[in-house]
Design a protein around this motif. Structure first.
Motif, PDB file in Angstrom:
ATOM      1  N   GLU A  67       0.856  -1.173  -0.006  1.00  0.00           N
ATOM      2  CA  GLU A  67      -0.026  -0.073   0.065  1.00  0.00           C
ATOM      3  C   GLU A  67       0.871   1.278   0.112  1.00  0.00           C
ATOM      4  N   LEU A  68       0.663   2.129  -0.915  1.00  0.00           N
ATOM      5  CA  LEU A  68       1.499   3.349  -1.001  1.00  0.00           C
ATOM      6  C   LEU A  68       0.655   4.549  -1.290  1.00  0.00           C
ATOM      7  N   GLN A  69       0.832   5.554  -0.563  1.00  0.00           N
ATOM      8  CA  GLN A  69       0.197   6.755  -0.373  1.00  0.00           C
ATOM      9  C   GLN A  69       0.740   7.638  -1.720  1.00  0.00           C
ATOM     10  N   ASN A  70       2.100   7.809  -1.689  1.00  0.00           N
ATOM     11  CA  ASN A  70       2.679   9.037  -2.522  1.00  0.00           C
ATOM     12  C   ASN A  70       3.276   8.504  -3.957  1.00  0.00           C
TER      13      ASN A  70
ATOM     14  N   THR B  80       8.455  13.788   3.337  1.00  0.00           N
ATOM     15  CA  THR B  80       7.796  13.757   4.622  1.00  0.00           C
ATOM     16  C   THR B  80       7.771  12.274   5.371  1.00  0.00           C
ATOM     17  N   PRO B  81       7.545  12.133   6.661  1.00  0.00           N
ATOM     18  CA  PRO B  81       7.449  10.656   7.128  1.00  0.00           C
ATOM     19  C   PRO B  81       6.946   9.620   6.331  1.00  0.00           C
ATOM     20  N   ALA B  82       5.701  10.242   5.869  1.00  0.00           N
ATOM     21  CA  ALA B  82       5.005   9.278   4.956  1.00  0.00           C
ATOM     22  C   ALA B  82       5.544   8.865   3.712  1.00  0.00           C
TER      23      ALA B  82
ATOM     24  N   ASP C   2       6.690   5.069   2.444  1.00  0.00           N
ATOM     25  CA  ASP C   2       6.560   4.371   1.384  1.00  0.00           C
ATOM     26  C   ASP C   2       7.913   4.156   0.429  1.00  0.00           C
ATOM     27  N   LEU C   3       8.880   4.837   0.393  1.00  0.00           N
ATOM     28  CA  LEU C   3      10.100   4.596  -0.169  1.00  0.00           C
ATOM     29  C   LEU C   3      10.651   3.283   0.462  1.00  0.00           C
TER      30      LEU C   3
ATOM     31  N   VAL D 296      11.844  -0.065  -1.367  1.00  0.00           N
ATOM     32  CA  VAL D 296      13.218  -0.623  -1.412  1.00  0.00           C
ATOM     33  C   VAL D 296      13.282  -1.945  -1.216  1.00  0.00           C
ATOM     34  N   GLU D 297      12.436  -2.232   0.115  1.00  0.00           N
ATOM     35  CA  GLU D 297      12.336  -3.581   0.555  1.00  0.00           C
ATOM     36  C   GLU D 297      11.630  -4.748  -0.461  1.00  0.00           C
ATOM     37  N   THR D 298      10.642  -4.167  -1.069  1.00  0.00           N
ATOM     38  CA  THR D 298       9.979  -4.877  -2.174  1.00  0.00           C
ATOM     39  C   THR D 298      10.902  -5.407  -3.280  1.00  0.00           C
ATOM     40  N   VAL D 299      11.557  -4.355  -3.842  1.00  0.00           N
ATOM     41  CA  VAL D 299      12.770  -4.459  -4.943  1.00  0.00           C
ATOM     42  C   VAL D 299      13.629  -5.276  -4.531  1.00  0.00           C
TER      43      VAL D 299
END
Length: 736
Positions: free
Chosen positions: A2-5, A31-33, A37-38, A42-45
């Motif tokens: 789930e990504l917001q940005n 921002t913290p959000a 997301d980033l 990174v962990e997914t990749v």
């Protein structure tokens, strides 16, 4: 995931594209959000064997302006809370760990085992450029809108997410330090030539170029993580290193006079970091960053040069009920140096300009200034001939006032003489539409007095530009006694259109900026009269944080103009309003020696012809000094205090008199308008920073030695008594 940005998609080649596109914002910010997301990306990749690598791009016109500095301010508030509850050690541990989260995230991206590429178009600054630097490959869009850089030093910070360490490993150390100290924004080709980008391509192709690099087997290991990596300038402790670091330290002191802790932290971070492996180097950088983040200089500069400046530029003082102005055509009357500059910035913003002067030759000369400015840009590769042709097409130069008939706004920029302005105002009003807004670019003459020549004072306003117009970012908007909201809104809309920073002040002789500048220049003149060596006056002013000394500044604005303003003040206000010692010096220079300033190559300085050396202080200044003091007996600290306190006192008086009604405008105006020691946050922040009580005590000590010009005003005395501050008063006003 789930990504917001970000939008995240994987193509048929197994290459991921993370498109940064924050909802509800015109520009991406960190921002913290965004960090959450980033991290997830990174962990997914890193964990998905089907993903070969990832390209990070922006879904907006620009990449990102960097971190949200209000996030950093929030860290400071949390530190203060924890320090009160659990003690300073626990608070500092929290602060250090929180402030280095972005650095650790970028390092995780860099070492995750999969290649990351940044596809950058538009603005990419600060923490956003540090993200690009952490990526293994960088492709920049080859267009005029693309800029990369690390400008944190300009708000009292320094790059704290790996910027100092990666830049210093990509470039020669001297070049890296210069880039970090200056905070410059680089164009794409310049960045590539400096080793900060790998490829430059048309904007539409940058994502595909980045993907192609990954597809071709791009390495997931940064150069500095290879066993045989060597820094471009070699080891710190080497013959080459010793050619860099002693001069670097000297240059740092010459340029900053130790006023900017962030600059020293950059020097230390790079010096220490280059002697360590990358992970330890980043930890060193983080420690210095946490320390600087809590400094009073950073707090003051962030508030003034980021938050307040941004709020003013977005219309904090604009009357909300007035619809947005439709400014299509602007008249400029007076095609001299100021008028020509106003015509240029207006046409450069896309508006049509009618440039009027006494005859066609004078009007054409003013238009030619725009031709020169754009030609200079063409020669530097920053514009094209077509840009110049289009801009000049928007400027109509004429001696005919009737050409002003369709203007939405007219700005007069004629000679600073009430009689001349009166005649011009009447001529203009006979030609313009009834709904046209009239502005005067006067620098000292009260707007309410000039408005008496107008048949519609409600539409009359002051728009005071600073010289040179095309370079100076501040515009002082002056409300006369009868100026209406429509005129104020139009003036603010115009300043926003030409991309400058406005401050709004009420009417008074000298308004805000020139009153403070006048106090600064006066102090320099009086020091000269007291027998302080001229070189010491100039050098100590720069040590205090001013960009130029008062004598040099007076040469720039004109020694003859200073004398003319002094005489006009004396005639209109009385002899008590001028200082006889200053009058004596100016009269001797202008009337006896014919020294008018830079304009005739001789003022307080002598100016050789172009290409024949640098300006030098005129030796004859010593003959104007009845007594000469031994420099070893003069307190440098007292001279520094005199320069800053004189200006800050004048700023405080403008608040008490109601000329300035918002401390943000005094602080932003003092830094952008006349360069008041930026590390203090501005003239009023200088007072708030030490506290009104301490400032009053300092002013009184100067008053006892140097006279009543250092007498604290009633507002300051009241604040010293109650423990108040300028920003505290403003907060109370807002809460009421």
């Amino acid at each position: 995931m789930e990504l917001q940005n970000f939008r995240f998609e994987i193509d048929a080649d197994g290459i991921a594209l993370a498109t940064w596109d924050m909802a509800g914002r015109s520009m991406n910010v960190i921002t913290p959000a965004v960090m959450e997301d980033l991290s997830a990306i990174v962990e997914t990749v890193a964990s998905d064997a089907a993903i070969k690598g990832c390209v990070i791009a922006s879904g907006k016109e620009t990449f990102s302006g960097g971190a949200d500095l209000t996030m950093l301010q929030g860290l400071g508030a949390e530190y203060a809370r924890l320090a009160g509850e659990k003690g300073p050690d626990e608070a500092m541990r929290f602060f250090f760990e929180e402030s280095r989260k972005l650095s650790l995230l970028y390092r995780r991206l860099e070492t995750c085992g999969k290649p990351f590429a940044a596809a950058v178009a538009g603005t990419c600054l600060g923490g956003a450029f540090e993200l690009a630097l952490a990526c293994h490959y960088r492709v920049l869009g080859n267009d005029d809108a693309t800029r990369v850089g690390l400008p944190e030093i300009k708000v009292g910070l320094f790059p704290g997410a790996g910027g100092t360490q990666r830049i210093a490993r990509l470039m020669q150390t001297g070049d890296a330090l210069q880039l970090l100290f200056r905070g410059d924004q680089l164009r794409p080709l310049m960045a590539k030539n400096m080793g900060l980008a790998h490829e430059v391509a048309p904007r539409a192709e940058i994502v595909e170029k980045a993907k192609a690099w990954i597809k071709a087997g791009g390495s997931a290991v940064a150069p500095w993580d290879l066993p045989k990596f060597k820094a471009p300038s070699g080891k710190v402790y080497s013959p080459a290193g010793m050619m860099i670091w002693p001069p670097a330290n000297a240059i740092y002191r010459r340029e900053t006079h130790d006023n900017y802790p962030a600059a020293k932290a950059i020097l230390k971070s790079v010096y220490e970091g280059l002697q360590l492996p990358m992970d330890l180097a980043l930890k060193v950088e983080s420690r210095y960053f946490a320390n600087i983040l809590r400094s009073k200089e950073a707090a003051a500069m962030i508030r003034t040069l980021f938050l307040s400046k941004g709020e003013l530029e977005k219309g904090a003082r604009r009357p909300a009920a007035v619809p947005k102005s439709a400014l299509r055509t602007v008249g400029v009357v007076g095609a001299g140096f100021m008028g020509a500059g106003i015509a240029y910035v207006t046409a450069n913003a896309g508006m049509k300009v009618v440039l009027v002067d006494r005859d066609q030759e004078a009007a054409d000369k003013g238009k030619a200034y725009s031709h020169k400015l754009v030609t200079d840009q063409i020669n530097k590769g920053r514009a094209k001939s077509a840009d110049r042709d289009a801009l000049l097409e928007r400027i109509t130069a004429t001696p005919d006032y009737a050409a002003l008939a369709e203007c939405d706004l007219v700005i007069e920029a004629v000679f600073e003489d009430p009689k001349v302005k009166d005649e011009v105002i009447r001529k203009i009003e006979a030609a313009i539409r009834p709904d046209c807004i009239f502005a005067s670019n006067t620098s000292t003459l009260p707007i309410s007095g000039l408005a008496k020549s107008s048949s519609r004072p409600g539409q009359f306003i002051g728009i005071h530009f600073f010289s040179p117009v095309e370079k100076m970012m501040l515009v002082e908007i002056i409300k006369g006694r009868e100026t209406g909201d429509a005129a104020l809104a139009a003036a603010l809309d115009y300043v926003r259109a030409i991309k400058k920073t406005p401050i709004v002040v009420n009417d008074a002789r000298g308004f805000f900026a020139n009153r403070c500048v006048g106090a600064y220049i006066l102090e320099g003149h009086l020091m000269l009269g007291e027998g302080v060596p001229a070189a010491m006056i100039e050098n100590v002013a720069r040590m205090a944080g001013m960009p130029v000394g008062p004598l040099s500044l007076n040469d720039e604005v004109g020694v003859d103009l200073a004398l003319r303003i002094l005489k006009a003040t004396k005639a209109q206000v009385g002899e008590a309003a001028v200082n006889p010692a200053q009058e004596q010096i100016l009269t001797a220079l202008v009337e006896r020696e014919g020294r008018l300033g830079r304009k005739n190559r001789k003022g307080f300085y002598d100016y050789p012809p172009k290409g024949q050396g640098q300006k030098k202080l005129w030796p004859g200044l010593a003959d104007l000094q009845p007594t000469k003091l031994d420099p070893d007996t003069i307190s440098v600290q007292e001279l520094k205090h005199r320069f800053l306190v004189a200006q800050a006192l004048e700023a405080a008086r403008t608040v008490e008199e109601g000329v300035v009604t918002d401390p943000r405008e005094a602080d932003v105006g003092s830094i952008l308008g006349f360069g008041f020691a930026p590390f203090t946050g501005g003239a009023l922040s200088y007072i708030d920073g030490m506290g009104a009580k301490a400032f009053v005590e300092l002013a009184r000590s100067l008053e006892a030695r140097h006279g009543e010009r250092f007498e604290p005003n009633k507002l300051l005395l009241d604040m010293a008594e109650t423990g108040g501050s300028f920003y505290g008063r403003e907060a109370q006003k807002a809460a009421a």
